[in-house]
Design a protein around this motif. Structure first.
Motif, PDB file in Angstrom:
ATOM      1  N   UNK A  43       0.398  -1.074   0.152  1.00 30.70           N
ATOM      2  CA  UNK A  43       0.324  -0.041  -0.057  1.00 30.70           C
ATOM      3  C   UNK A  43       0.924   1.898  -0.194  1.00 30.70           C
ATOM      4  N   UNK A  44       0.891   1.475   0.048  1.00 27.10           N
ATOM      5  CA  UNK A  44       0.887   3.535  -0.945  1.00 27.10           C
ATOM      6  C   UNK A  44       1.160   3.898   0.209  1.00 27.10           C
ATOM      7  N   UNK A  45       2.678   4.720   1.285  1.00 30.22           N
ATOM      8  CA  UNK A  45       1.699   5.221   2.814  1.00 30.22           C
ATOM      9  C   UNK A  45       1.119   5.899   2.660  1.00 30.22           C
ATOM     10  N   UNK A  46       0.662   7.190   1.739  1.00 27.49           N
ATOM     11  CA  UNK A  46      -0.062   8.086   2.028  1.00 27.49           C
ATOM     12  C   UNK A  46      -1.631   7.580   2.563  1.00 27.49           C
ATOM     13  N   UNK A  47      -1.960   7.048   1.178  1.00 25.62           N
ATOM     14  CA  UNK A  47      -3.104   6.574   0.769  1.00 25.62           C
ATOM     15  C   UNK A  47      -3.811   5.956   2.141  1.00 25.62           C
ATOM     16  N   UNK A  48      -2.851   4.848   2.957  1.00 21.05           N
ATOM     17  CA  UNK A  48      -3.357   3.708   2.791  1.00 21.05           C
ATOM     18  C   UNK A  48      -3.988   3.382   3.690  1.00 21.05           C
ATOM     19  N   UNK A  49      -5.288   3.089   4.992  1.00 17.35           N
ATOM     20  CA  UNK A  49      -6.010   2.912   6.106  1.00 17.35           C
ATOM     21  C   UNK A  49      -4.511   2.396   6.633  1.00 17.35           C
ATOM     22  N   UNK A  50      -4.710   1.329   8.338  1.00 13.04           N
ATOM     23  CA  UNK A  50      -3.680   0.658   8.680  1.00 13.04           C
ATOM     24  C   UNK A  50      -4.400  -0.458   7.732  1.00 13.04           C
ATOM     25  N   UNK A  51      -6.245  -0.575   8.193  1.00 16.76           N
ATOM     26  CA  UNK A  51      -6.126  -1.916   7.850  1.00 16.76           C
ATOM     27  C   UNK A  51      -5.158  -2.857   6.501  1.00 16.76           C
ATOM     28  N   UNK A  71      14.891 -14.267  -6.123  1.00 14.83           N
ATOM     29  CA  UNK A  71      15.060 -12.916  -5.725  1.00 14.83           C
ATOM     30  C   UNK A  71      13.869 -11.943  -5.585  1.00 14.83           C
ATOM     31  N   UNK A  72      13.905 -10.986  -4.232  1.00 17.55           N
ATOM     32  CA  UNK A  72      12.398 -10.561  -4.173  1.00 17.55           C
ATOM     33  C   UNK A  72      13.316  -8.647  -4.835  1.00 17.55           C
ATOM     34  N   UNK A  73      12.533  -7.935  -5.836  1.00 16.82           N
ATOM     35  CA  UNK A  73      13.610  -6.681  -6.259  1.00 16.82           C
ATOM     36  C   UNK A  73      11.801  -5.570  -6.296  1.00 16.82           C
ATOM     37  N   UNK A  74      12.259  -5.082  -5.218  1.00 14.55           N
ATOM     38  CA  UNK A  74      11.645  -3.590  -4.514  1.00 14.55           C
ATOM     39  C   UNK A  74      12.116  -2.665  -5.749  1.00 14.55           C
ATOM     40  N   UNK A  75      10.876  -2.432  -6.387  1.00 16.89           N
ATOM     41  CA  UNK A  75      10.841  -1.923  -7.559  1.00 16.89           C
ATOM     42  C   UNK A  75      10.552  -0.186  -7.876  1.00 16.89           C
ATOM     43  N   UNK A  76       9.846   0.231  -6.181  1.00 16.56           N
ATOM     44  CA  UNK A  76       9.152   1.731  -6.458  1.00 16.56           C
ATOM     45  C   UNK A  76      10.280   2.442  -5.196  1.00 16.56           C
ATOM     46  N   UNK A  77       9.952   3.736  -5.652  1.00 15.49           N
ATOM     47  CA  UNK A  77      10.289   4.875  -4.720  1.00 15.49           C
ATOM     48  C   UNK A  77       9.909   4.537  -3.082  1.00 15.49           C
ATOM     49  N   UNK A  78       8.787   4.542  -3.670  1.00 15.76           N
ATOM     50  CA  UNK A  78       7.787   4.126  -2.221  1.00 15.76           C
ATOM     51  C   UNK A  78       6.769   3.242  -1.977  1.00 15.76           C
ATOM     52  N   UNK A  79       6.525   2.625  -1.088  1.00 14.06           N
ATOM     53  CA  UNK A  79       7.047   2.360   0.218  1.00 14.06           C
ATOM     54  C   UNK A  79       8.357   2.733   0.239  1.00 14.06           C
ATOM     55  N   UNK A  80       8.797   2.368   1.389  1.00 15.42           N
ATOM     56  CA  UNK A  80      10.258   1.992   1.604  1.00 15.42           C
ATOM     57  C   UNK A  80       9.958   0.113   1.951  1.00 15.42           C
ATOM     58  N   UNK A  81      11.472  -0.832   2.222  1.00 20.14           N
ATOM     59  CA  UNK A  81      10.609  -2.323   1.696  1.00 20.14           C
ATOM     60  C   UNK A  81      10.978  -1.862   3.448  1.00 20.14           C
TER      61      UNK A  81
END
Lengths: 450, 340
Positions: A43-51, A71-81
């Motif tokens: 979930x993108x941080x700003x938009x996410x509800x806790x649930x 392998x796990x690749x984190x490809x976005x700038x946010x949310x932080x892994x």
């Protein structure tokens, strides 16, 4: 080989990050069939509800447990892994090889990266930096490895550019210039990006005004983008809403300056490529903290545009031909120093030659060979292939697998504590001896041109 | 040609206007920060400071060609004298209060929201101009918005249930009964239980939510406050602030969204931006009303004062009362925030 791509459930609000992420995903889809790729969204941080956040995390953990990716690749700038990996640890899930595509916000997210280092110590982790200077900056925070001959966990993998959208096209040039109402003899200088304190657009305006007094051809500075009042948050200098506009307004108030200046607002990708083709030079002379690469510049290069850039951060990667000019910049006891004289000379040099479609084609070709999606995907393939495939490893004696990650040094934690939005760090503005200088000198170091 | 130009570059300047030769510039963000960011009068009164914090983000500072500031912060005469003009961000109540305390106008031109002009004393008129928002994005029947952002602070002095009702009704009357079904709606309302001495019962919040839900048929998405400032905005987005303008007449959020290309909706003062307007961004600005137009504007009408009267505990009795009487009446009823 099974690779799990992890990204945000919604596209980033940063336009360049959106494109970077899309192109990274595209690169993974170009890998041969031996690579099986699956996706997981966080979930993108700003938009996410806790649930909502927990639901996405749960889903991510379940995929990891069921599918067992290599392998796990984190490809976005946010949310932080960090949060996702913490969840994996709590689920007692074995951490496979981790791949982090590092964005310009590495320093901004310093605290999270430091904690991630603590969490993933002893795992196999690799960091893909977008430019050689970004690689050096990230490496400067790593704890030394036990085996000094082991390869660095940081590799250079440039952000790829969409080679379908950004190409040199003479018809597009004509179209762009007609839309702007430019005469054939007018030399167009183009800036595309955010208009913010650190991007130095006001400096560019002054530069073009001075160049206009020297140039025989009429000049026109076209600016596309949105105003950004973030200021220099890393230094604790947030600006107030309207400051960026006011600064630009003051810079262009003079009627003579106003004549040279055209602001076209936010532009979509299709129109952007027309403007890159239409330009006689694309300029960016800022010193942004996040300038690990310069996506807009890479796109301009793919359209064959000559480039005038501050010698800062990832911009040095674009020094592929004489059509790219880096302006002398240095860190002095007074702070960051930019040579106006050098900039003026180089801008005039770039604008002097008669327009040549062949030169544009050549520049576009050089960029496509380095930054187009297929080319970067090929590099990604090499990086992801088992190292045993590289014959030289046997002779060099370098560790056959991805080295174990030792975590980040306290230096990164110290940095995260010193540079925050809510604590102005005025010593950083007097660069020498300060932590700022120790970190950002890497953005000025000489690197080998491609 | 290049040699010619390089020779010119290395020549000594013949005058100040000529291009300079060897020079470097030290990037000084701090100077920019100070010159652009710290133009606001200091808030010395802790009560006012607290009030402005409570009104976040509507009362957040912003910068523009006419210096936007709150007169309720009590800027010193010397500070005002250095300014050519200021844009008064105060709502009706603090503006009335300030003008009562300062019968002579500030030493610079003051731009006041048009609808608040009639509340000012006669002596202020020569130095006062009205302003209204203008934007490049103007919605019409042909160009309807695709997304609507509704915000406000739930309190009688900002967004009361009555203000919400009238705002939503005005949108329906402007855009038709199907309006709320045809558009993506994002809302962000924050309940403020107390401003000054004026407390709000929680039942007001439930009533407010009920009206919102029933009018929008539950089709809206509730935003988190940090999400509000991170939305992607373009010229298909309409912004509507439920604001009675009793406390804040010029809100940060209005400028924030308009500066990113959104348009105002449901505001009868909406107008297309002209070159002569004061630009606050590429997309929006304020249009300044000429003095003649103000002079011909009648004193508060019943209709205009009705908005103020909605704060029943504050203003009671005859809304037709002349300025002084009305002021006295207001003072008698113990101003909620600026009690002295």
């Amino acid at each position: 080989m099974k690779i799990l791509l992890v990204h945000a459930n919604n596209p980033s609000n940063w336009l360049s990050c959106q494109m970077i992420r899309d192109n990274i995903v595209k690169m993974y889809s170009l890998l041969p069939n031996t690579f099986e790729v699956r996706h997981a969204a966080l979930a993108a941080e700003a938009e996410a509800t806790r649930f909502g956040r927990l639901r996405h995390l749960q889903n991510f953990v379940r995929i990891c447990l069921d599918w067992q990716p290599d392998k796990i690749a984190f490809v976005d700038n946010l949310p932080h892994p960090l949060e996702a990996l913490t969840a994996l640890r709590f689920a007692s899930c074995h951490l496979p090889e981790l791949i982090f595509h590092v964005y310009g916000n590495f320093t901004w997210e310093a605290k999270n990266w430091f904690e991630l280092g603590e969490l993933t110590k002893g795992t196999r982790a690799r960091f893909f930096a977008a430019s050689p200077r970004q690689k050096k900056l990230v490496e400067s925070f790593l704890l030394p490895q036990e085996n000094p001959r082991a390869p660095s966990p940081v590799e250079v993998l440039p952000f790829a550019v969409d080679n379908q959208r950004f190409i040199w096209d003479a018809k597009l040039r004509q179209l762009g210039r007609t839309q702007l109402g430019l005469s054939d003899d007018t030399k167009m200088i183009f800036y595309s990006g955010r208009l913010s304190l650190q991007k130095g657009v006001d400096r560019l305006i002054q530069l073009v005004v001075r160049a206009a007094t020297l140039s025989r051809a009429p000049l026109c500075l076209v600016v596309a983008g949105t105003y950004d009042d973030r200021g220099a948050p890393l230094l604790g200098l947030p600006m107030t809403l309207g400051c960026a506009f006011k600064k630009m307004d003051l810079a262009t108030k003079d009627r003579a300056v106003g004549k040279l200046f055209k602001f076209v607002g936010s532009i979509n990708n299709g129109d952007l490529s027309a403007l890159y083709c239409a330009a006689d030079a694309v300029a960016s002379i800022g010193f942004h903290h996040d300038e690990d690469f310069g996506m807009a510049i890479a796109e301009a290069g793919m359209c064959g545009a000559p480039l005038l850039l501050s010698n800062w951060g990832g911009f040095a990667s674009f020094n592929v031909s004489t059509q790219c000019q880096l302006v002398n910049s240095k860190l002095t006891p007074g702070g960051l120093e930019f040579s106006n004289f050098d900039a003026l000379t180089k801008l005039v040099r770039l604008l002097s030659p008669i327009f040549s479609p062949a030169a544009r084609q050549e520049q576009a070709g050089l960029f496509a060979a380095k930054f187009s999606v297929p080319q970067v995907a090929a590099r990604l393939h090499t990086l992801l292939s088992p190292p045993q495939a590289h014959s030289q490893i046997a002779t060099t004696g370098i560790e056959p697998n991805t080295p174990l990650f030792n975590g980040f040094s306290d230096h990164l934690f110290q940095f995260s504590q010193s540079f925050r939005e809510d604590s102005p760090n005025f010593s950083a503005l007097i660069a020498t001896g300060a932590l700022y200088e120790r970190v950002y000198r890497h953005y000025l170091e000489a690197v080998h041109a491609h | 040609m290049l040699i010619d130009i390089e020779r010119k570059l290395t020549e000594k300047p013949k005058s100040n206007a000529a291009p300079q030769t060897e020079e470097s510039e030290t990037i000084n963000w701090l100077a920019d920060f100070i010159s652009l960011n710290r133009l606001f009068p200091k808030v010395s009164d802790s009560k006012v400071g607290e009030l402005l914090r409570m009104l976040w983000p509507f009362a957040k500072d912003h910068v523009g060609p006419a210096l936007p500031c709150f007169l309720m912060t009590g800027p010193a005469a010397g500070w005002l004298m250095k300014r050519q003009q200021v844009l008064c961000r105060d709502g009706a109540l603090p503006l009335l209060n300030y003008s009562y305390d300062h019968p002579t106008p500030p030493p610079c031109k003051v731009l006041v929201a048009e609808e608040l002009l009639p509340l000012l004393p006669e002596a202020w008129r020569p130095r006062t101009r009205g302003f209204r928002y203008v934007c490049r994005t103007v919605f019409t029947e042909q160009k309807r918005p695709k997304k609507l952002i509704l915000t406000g602070l739930v309190h009688d002095l900002f967004a009361s249930t009555a203000t919400l009702k009238s705002t939503l009704e005005s949108l329906t009357s402007l855009w038709g009964p199907q309006f709320y079904q045809d558009i993506e709606i994002l809302t962000q309302f924050r309940f403020v239980p107390k401003i000054g001495l004026k407390t709000m019962d929680e039942s007001e919040w439930w009533e407010f939510s009920r009206i919102l839900e029933s009018t929008l048929h539950g089709q809206h998405r509730v935003l988190k406050s940090e999400e509000l400032l991170n939305l992607s905005i373009d010229d298909t987005v309409a912004y509507c602030e439920v604001n009675s303008r009793l406390l804040v007449s010029d809100s940060y959020l209005t400028h924030f969204f308009l500066s990113k290309g959104a348009g105002l909706i449901g505001d009868p003062t909406k107008a297309l931006m002209q070159d002569s307007d004061l630009a606050f961004s590429h997309y929006h600005g304020v249009s300044v009303t000429e003095n003649d137009a103000i002079a011909t504007r009648p004193r508060p009408t019943t209709h205009e004062l009705t908005a103020l009267k909605s704060v029943a505990t504050l203003v009671a009795g005859d809304c037709q009362a002349p300025w002084q009487d009305w002021m006295e009446l207001w003072m008698m009823h113990e101003p909620i925030i600026w009690s002295r």
